[in-house]
Motif scaffolding. Sequence first.
Motif, PDB file in Angstrom:
ATOM      1  N   ASP A   5       7.896 -27.970 -31.799  1.00 30.65           N
ATOM      2  CA  ASP A   5       7.108 -27.491 -32.930  1.00 30.65           C
ATOM      3  C   ASP A   5       6.897 -25.990 -32.790  1.00 30.65           C
ATOM      4  OD1 ASP A   5       5.459 -27.111 -35.062  1.00 30.65           O
ATOM      5  OD2 ASP A   5       3.743 -28.209 -34.241  1.00 30.65           O
ATOM      6  N   SER A  52       4.238 -29.710 -41.091  1.00 33.37           N
ATOM      7  CA  SER A  52       4.810 -28.539 -40.437  1.00 33.37           C
ATOM      8  C   SER A  52       6.240 -28.320 -40.904  1.00 33.37           C
ATOM      9  CB  SER A  52       4.792 -28.717 -38.912  1.00 33.37           C
ATOM     10  OG  SER A  52       5.493 -27.654 -38.283  1.00 33.37           O
ATOM     11  N   PRO A  88       1.067 -16.620 -36.623  1.00 35.07           N
ATOM     12  CA  PRO A  88       1.786 -17.471 -35.673  1.00 35.07           C
ATOM     13  C   PRO A  88       2.018 -16.719 -34.370  1.00 35.07           C
ATOM     14  CG  PRO A  88       3.289 -16.607 -37.331  1.00 35.07           C
ATOM     15  CD  PRO A  88       1.906 -16.223 -37.770  1.00 35.07           C
ATOM     16  N   GLU A  89       1.766 -17.397 -33.257  1.00 38.56           N
ATOM     17  CA  GLU A  89       1.888 -16.759 -31.945  1.00 38.56           C
ATOM     18  C   GLU A  89       3.351 -16.689 -31.540  1.00 38.56           C
ATOM     19  OE1 GLU A  89       0.289 -17.397 -27.352  1.00 38.56           O
ATOM     20  OE2 GLU A  89      -0.508 -18.593 -29.010  1.00 38.56           O
ATOM     21  N   GLU A 136       5.552 -24.027 -35.291  1.00 41.41           N
ATOM     22  CA  GLU A 136       4.680 -23.508 -36.353  1.00 41.41           C
ATOM     23  C   GLU A 136       3.633 -22.543 -35.811  1.00 41.41           C
ATOM     24  OE1 GLU A 136       2.043 -24.939 -40.159  1.00 41.41           O
ATOM     25  OE2 GLU A 136       2.526 -26.408 -38.612  1.00 41.41           O
ATOM     26  N   HIS A 137       2.925 -22.924 -34.768  1.00 43.06           N
ATOM     27  CA  HIS A 137       1.849 -22.082 -34.246  1.00 43.06           C
ATOM     28  C   HIS A 137       2.304 -21.246 -33.050  1.00 43.06           C
ATOM     29  CE1 HIS A 137      -0.885 -24.158 -36.906  1.00 43.06           C
ATOM     30  NE2 HIS A 137      -0.477 -25.316 -36.428  1.00 43.06           N
ATOM     31  N   LYS A 138       3.264 -21.770 -32.296  1.00 38.65           N
ATOM     32  CA  LYS A 138       3.807 -21.042 -31.155  1.00 38.65           C
ATOM     33  C   LYS A 138       5.324 -21.191 -31.177  1.00 38.65           C
ATOM     34  CE  LYS A 138      -0.179 -21.856 -28.098  1.00 38.65           C
ATOM     35  NZ  LYS A 138      -0.599 -22.403 -26.784  1.00 38.65           N
ATOM     36  N   ASN A 153      -2.554 -20.631 -43.725  1.00 41.39           N
ATOM     37  CA  ASN A 153      -3.943 -20.737 -43.293  1.00 41.39           C
ATOM     38  C   ASN A 153      -4.541 -19.375 -42.967  1.00 41.39           C
ATOM     39  OD1 ASN A 153      -3.937 -23.561 -43.463  1.00 41.39           O
ATOM     40  ND2 ASN A 153      -2.991 -23.727 -41.432  1.00 41.39           N
ATOM     41  N   ASN A 184       0.400 -17.061 -41.992  1.00 42.50           N
ATOM     42  CA  ASN A 184       0.833 -18.315 -42.603  1.00 42.50           C
ATOM     43  C   ASN A 184      -0.160 -18.719 -43.683  1.00 42.50           C
ATOM     44  OD1 ASN A 184      -1.369 -19.429 -41.347  1.00 42.50           O
ATOM     45  ND2 ASN A 184      -0.210 -20.462 -39.746  1.00 42.50           N
ATOM     46  N   SER A 189      -3.592 -17.269 -40.799  1.00 41.29           N
ATOM     47  CA  SER A 189      -3.597 -17.002 -39.367  1.00 41.29           C
ATOM     48  C   SER A 189      -2.215 -16.538 -38.935  1.00 41.29           C
ATOM     49  CB  SER A 189      -4.002 -18.250 -38.573  1.00 41.29           C
ATOM     50  OG  SER A 189      -3.091 -19.300 -38.819  1.00 41.29           O
TER      51      SER A 189
END
Length: 328
Positions: free
Chosen positions: A209, A183, A60-61, A211-213, A56, A54, A58
Amino acid sequence: MGIPATTYNNLARPTGVTKRRSSPRRGSLKIRRTRSRDRFFWYSASDGVSRLVNSNNSIPEQVNNYSFAPSEFHHEAYPKTFPVGGVWPPQQIDDLVFATGSENTDCVGDTCYNGNICEDLDCTHTLAAWKAATSDWEKHFELRKTEHRGIGVYTRHAFRQGAILGWYAGELKTLASMDGSKSDYLMEIEIGDISPHTPLEPTPSIYIDGEHKGNWTRFINHSCAADCVFRIMRVGNTRIMAVEAIKDIPRGKELSVDYGEQYYGLTTKKRCACGVPECVERRRIRLEKAMERRKTAEKAMERRKTAEKAKRNGNIKRCRRVAPPILV
């Protein structure tokens, strides 16, 4: 944060009835808010391997589950749509997203990728079984780079109208905690009793959400001629946001949902790029051109009025007035 050496194929893997009726009453038909996919992109490292990262830098999980932090709900008021005496703040998933209301007869059961649903209000289907049923998503879909819209989801085989293709997974967040968030992967879902007779406005809701998971469904792009819809359903006693095919979908087709005119509309900042004949952007361009023609016509009319006024007043003498002399 550096880019790990894990290949995309490894990082993309998630960790771990009765025939549907013809009635259109299935689940909630309210347009769901979801965000664009443009904050994620493909990165090609020096070794030639493309990886998913992404903005950043990093990864995404990929998870096929709900998760939440009970502490985030500690200061939230007890939802008015919840039954009296419920657990609050929620300690388990079903304390927060238990199924009650209009989706009660729409259980996805323990299978996926078909149009079968369960209408037994006392069924024993579970979220754990549903997660297992949807964990093999890579056999049915694949993520690809699109030309203009980031990552898209493409089918590996055909699906019939009414098939349930998956569900939107991620972290459950309060609306307040995401206030001002940028997000692009927020999905709003109502909680508690959402029956049509519920007189509350607005209905209490939370965000999912992704975005990360989250799982693969967060990469479904927008289209003004969508072939899927996000719809509130349940699996046993747990509410989910299911992905349902609203038309027959052939093999190799990119899946799409309609994000709604609050996201891609005639006056929104974001511009739709789906390119279908009925695209809102085409209507937007026509509207903008019509408004520009109107402004041009108004300016031309104003110039004509000014010229006509000058012509009418052209023979009028306008001498400078001088005060008469003072006699002494």
